[in-house]
Design a protein around this motif. Structure first.
Motif, PDB file in Angstrom:
ATOM      1  N   THR A 174       0.792  -1.255  -0.042  1.00 24.58           N
ATOM      2  CA  THR A 174       0.111  -0.143  -0.166  1.00 24.58           C
ATOM      3  C   THR A 174       0.720   1.194  -0.158  1.00 24.58           C
ATOM      4  N   LEU A 175       1.753   1.251   0.650  1.00 23.04           N
ATOM      5  CA  LEU A 175       3.006   2.571   0.731  1.00 23.04           C
ATOM      6  C   LEU A 175       3.145   3.060  -0.614  1.00 23.04           C
ATOM      7  N   PRO A 176       3.485   2.199  -1.285  1.00 21.60           N
ATOM      8  CA  PRO A 176       4.082   2.554  -2.680  1.00 21.60           C
ATOM      9  C   PRO A 176       2.761   3.174  -3.643  1.00 21.60           C
ATOM     10  N   ALA A 179       2.058   6.435  -2.614  1.00 20.40           N
ATOM     11  CA  ALA A 179       2.968   7.520  -3.024  1.00 20.40           C
ATOM     12  C   ALA A 179       2.688   7.953  -4.471  1.00 20.40           C
ATOM     13  N   GLU A 180       2.098   6.847  -5.372  1.00 21.18           N
ATOM     14  CA  GLU A 180       1.659   7.179  -6.742  1.00 21.18           C
ATOM     15  C   GLU A 180       0.408   7.794  -6.832  1.00 21.18           C
ATOM     16  N   ALA A 181      -0.391   7.660  -5.827  1.00 22.04           N
ATOM     17  CA  ALA A 181      -1.836   8.247  -5.806  1.00 22.04           C
ATOM     18  C   ALA A 181      -1.878   9.719  -5.273  1.00 22.04           C
ATOM     19  N   ARG A 187      10.953   8.586   3.410  1.00 21.49           N
ATOM     20  CA  ARG A 187      11.977   7.756   3.062  1.00 21.49           C
ATOM     21  C   ARG A 187      12.835   7.852   4.131  1.00 21.49           C
ATOM     22  N   PRO A 188      13.461   6.704   4.802  1.00 26.81           N
ATOM     23  CA  PRO A 188      12.818   5.268   4.465  1.00 26.81           C
ATOM     24  C   PRO A 188      11.420   4.956   4.779  1.00 26.81           C
ATOM     25  N   ARG A 189      10.672   4.162   4.201  1.00 23.11           N
ATOM     26  CA  ARG A 189       9.375   3.983   4.222  1.00 23.11           C
ATOM     27  C   ARG A 189       8.993   3.459   5.861  1.00 23.11           C
ATOM     28  N   VAL A 211      -2.512   6.867   8.116  1.00 23.77           N
ATOM     29  CA  VAL A 211      -2.423   5.634   7.924  1.00 23.77           C
ATOM     30  C   VAL A 211      -2.120   4.711   9.197  1.00 23.77           C
ATOM     31  N   PHE A 212      -3.008   3.684   9.366  1.00 20.43           N
ATOM     32  CA  PHE A 212      -2.777   2.961  10.560  1.00 20.43           C
ATOM     33  C   PHE A 212      -2.504   1.523  10.158  1.00 20.43           C
ATOM     34  N   GLY A 213      -1.399   0.628  11.053  1.00 20.40           N
ATOM     35  CA  GLY A 213      -1.283  -0.712  10.954  1.00 20.40           C
ATOM     36  C   GLY A 213      -2.029  -1.512  11.806  1.00 20.40           C
TER      37      GLY A 213
END
Length: 253
Positions: A174-176, A179-181, A187-189, A211-213
């Motif tokens: 999801t993180l990449p 970034a595209e969206a 960075r670092p992620r 964003v939650f994990g």
């Protein structure tokens, strides 16, 4: 149909319903196509006579959701059977019960597409839309499927304020895509952790995305107690608050 199908078809989807329809026609990953269709033909004794969906499973929930939940991929005898994310398997039983507890679902059970379940302000999706063998998509399959997630995130940008990612695989996928969206991912992620909270700034100056994990709602995690109902509802409640969704714990219509 080629591996470029998602890359070609996702960006032009002008709405969530159009995107969902295009997802269902994807055959970009030969291994996943073969597995989902084989599972659909062979079925399982408990579901004898069930007409399996056996296609890619689109996201589920309103097109103007303020919150999103991202999993891993449909289960072979869950979403791959019912045609709806997290519907018809034990993982979904846990997730929808928690969404109901928080006040984001109209009922605690999800058994089939026409069971009357409605989600309130939240949309559920996955970075891989086809059921994978052993519940393990490959990195290549994840990357091939990414355009669908990127476009889904883009279409929800006007309203989405929080996102819950279930598990490390979903986090890495999801993180990449974020970034595209259109969000700035450090960075670092950021590393995945249960309870992680990472605010992301929008590249266009719009509202932040929180964003939650959360540990995945897999049987391995829920049966062993690694993820308890209280832990899950805790993360969902925090994300709902960040999204501006109210009436926590209100399960009535």
């Amino acid at each position: 149909m080629t591996a470029q199908f998602p890359e070609r078809e996702a960006p032009g989807a002008g709405s969530i319903p159009v995107l969902d329809e295009r997802v269902t026609h994807c055959r970009a990953c030969p291994r996943l196509v073969a597995w989902r269709e084989l599972t659909g033909r062979e079925g399982r004794q408990a579901y004898r006579g069930w007409d399996y969906w056996a296609r890619p499973v689109p996201g589920f929930g309103p097109a103007d959701a303020a919150m999103m939940v991202v999993g891993l991929a449909p289960a072979a005898h869950g979403g791959n059977r019912t045609g709806r994310m997290f519907t018809g398997d034990r993982s979904g039983d846990v997730l929808f019960a928690a969404l109901y507890e928080v006040g984001l679902a109209s009922q605690p059970e999800a058994t089939h597409r026409d069971d009357g379940l409605r989600l309130r302000g939240v949309r559920v999706t996955a970075p891989v839309h086809c059921a994978p063998p052993a519940n393990k998509p490959t990195p290549a399959e994840r990357d091939t499927c990414r355009p669908w997630l990127v476009r889904e995130l883009q279409l929800l940008r006007p309203t989405m304020r929080s996102l819950v990612v279930l598990g490390a695989f979903g986090w890495q996928a999801t993180l990449p895509a974020l970034a595209e969206a259109g969000w700035i991912v450090p960075r670092p992620r950021p590393a995945f952790a249960h309870g992680a909270h990472v605010p992301l700034t929008a590249t266009d100056g719009g509202p932040d995305l929180h964003v939650f994990g959360c540990y995945h709602v897999s049987q391995r995690n829920t049966f062993t107690g690694r993820l308890t109902p209280a832990m899950l509802t805790g993360v969902l409640t925090a994300a709902a608050r960040a999204a501006g969704l109210g009436n926590f714990g209100c399960t009535g219509d």
